[in-house]
Write a protein that holds these residues in place. Structure first.
Motif, PDB file in Angstrom:
ATOM      1  N   ALA A   1      -2.642   1.123  11.870  1.00  0.00           N
ATOM      2  CA  ALA A   1      -3.513   0.408  12.504  1.00  0.00           C
ATOM      3  C   ALA A   1      -4.495  -0.265  11.621  1.00  0.00           C
ATOM      4  O   ALA A   1      -4.832  -1.183  12.118  1.00  0.00           O
ATOM      5  N   LEU A   2      -4.788   0.571  10.544  1.00  0.00           N
ATOM      6  CA  LEU A   2      -5.573  -0.304   9.546  1.00  0.00           C
ATOM      7  C   LEU A   2      -4.972  -1.570   9.164  1.00  0.00           C
ATOM      8  O   LEU A   2      -5.649  -2.536   8.851  1.00  0.00           O
TER       9      LEU A   2
ATOM     10  N   GLY B   1      -7.044  -9.897  10.780  1.00  0.00           N
ATOM     11  CA  GLY B   1      -8.300 -10.216  10.218  1.00  0.00           C
ATOM     12  C   GLY B   1      -8.115 -11.271   9.027  1.00  0.00           C
ATOM     13  O   GLY B   1      -8.745 -12.557   9.276  1.00  0.00           O
ATOM     14  N   VAL B   2      -7.074 -11.484   8.350  1.00  0.00           N
ATOM     15  CA  VAL B   2      -6.886 -12.115   7.093  1.00  0.00           C
ATOM     16  C   VAL B   2      -6.103 -13.351   7.827  1.00  0.00           C
ATOM     17  O   VAL B   2      -6.566 -14.558   7.680  1.00  0.00           O
ATOM     18  N   MET B   3      -5.344 -13.590   9.082  1.00  0.00           N
ATOM     19  CA  MET B   3      -4.628 -14.433   9.540  1.00  0.00           C
ATOM     20  C   MET B   3      -5.752 -15.264  10.189  1.00  0.00           C
ATOM     21  O   MET B   3      -5.842 -16.719  10.301  1.00  0.00           O
TER      22      MET B   3
ATOM     23  N   PRO C   1       0.278  -1.119   3.366  1.00  0.00           N
ATOM     24  CA  PRO C   1      -0.077  -0.142   4.273  1.00  0.00           C
ATOM     25  C   PRO C   1       1.145   0.183   5.179  1.00  0.00           C
ATOM     26  O   PRO C   1       1.170   1.674   5.297  1.00  0.00           O
ATOM     27  N   LEU C   2       2.056  -0.372   5.224  1.00  0.00           N
ATOM     28  CA  LEU C   2       3.307  -0.075   5.811  1.00  0.00           C
ATOM     29  C   LEU C   2       4.157   0.775   5.041  1.00  0.00           C
ATOM     30  O   LEU C   2       4.563   1.582   5.502  1.00  0.00           O
ATOM     31  N   THR C   3       4.353   0.645   3.760  1.00  0.00           N
ATOM     32  CA  THR C   3       4.813   1.469   2.718  1.00  0.00           C
ATOM     33  C   THR C   3       4.202   2.602   2.825  1.00  0.00           C
ATOM     34  O   THR C   3       4.789   3.888   2.419  1.00  0.00           O
TER      35      THR C   3
ATOM     36  N   ILE D   1      -2.211  10.304  10.081  1.00  0.00           N
ATOM     37  CA  ILE D   1      -2.824   9.529   9.305  1.00  0.00           C
ATOM     38  C   ILE D   1      -1.873   8.402   8.847  1.00  0.00           C
ATOM     39  O   ILE D   1      -2.301   7.178   8.779  1.00  0.00           O
ATOM     40  N   SER D   2      -0.440   8.435   9.305  1.00  0.00           N
ATOM     41  CA  SER D   2       0.255   7.451   9.279  1.00  0.00           C
ATOM     42  C   SER D   2       0.247   6.194  10.331  1.00  0.00           C
ATOM     43  O   SER D   2      -0.049   5.128  10.092  1.00  0.00           O
ATOM     44  N   LEU D   3      -0.267   7.002  11.534  1.00  0.00           N
ATOM     45  CA  LEU D   3      -0.346   6.052  12.643  1.00  0.00           C
ATOM     46  C   LEU D   3      -1.732   5.145  12.090  1.00  0.00           C
ATOM     47  O   LEU D   3      -2.042   4.067  12.426  1.00  0.00           O
TER      48      LEU D   3
END
Length: 78
Positions: A51-52, A59-61, A31-33, A45-47
Motif C-alpha cells: 500500500a505504501l 504520488g510520483v506520477m 517496495p514490491l520486492t 506488514i507485506s500488505l
C-alpha cells in the motif's frame, strides 16, 4: 574546424532524465520486492508495504504529470 552545436539535450539534461526514470522505477519496484520477501513471514506488514509503495508511485506520477503540464503551458524562452 569546429563542429556545429547540436540542438539536442545536453549531457546534464540527459543524465537528469535518466536519474529521474531510475528513481521512479526504484520507488515502484523496491517496495514490491520487499513485500514479496515478507509475504510469508509477516503478511500484514507485506500488505502495508504494498500500500505504501502504491501510494508513493501514485504520488510520483501525479507530480510528474503536474510538472509536465505546467511546463507545456509556459512559453519557451527561445
Amino acid at each position: 574546424m569546429r563542429w556545429p552545436r547540436s540542438r539536442g539535450p545536453s549531457r546534464g539534461e540527459t543524465f537528469a532524465r535518466k536519474l529521474r526514470v531510475a528513481l521512479v522505477l526504484t520507488i515502484i519496484v523496491a517496495p514490491l520486492t520487499v513485500a514479496v520477501a515478507w509475504l510469508f513471514y509477516r503478511p500484514m506488514i507485506s500488505l502495508g508495504i504494498v500500500a505504501l509503495g502504491a501510494a508513493l508511485a501514485y504520488g510520483v506520477m501525479r507530480v510528474g504529470v503536474k510538472n509536465r503540464t505546467a511546463s507545456m503551458t509556459e512559453p519557451s524562452a527561445a
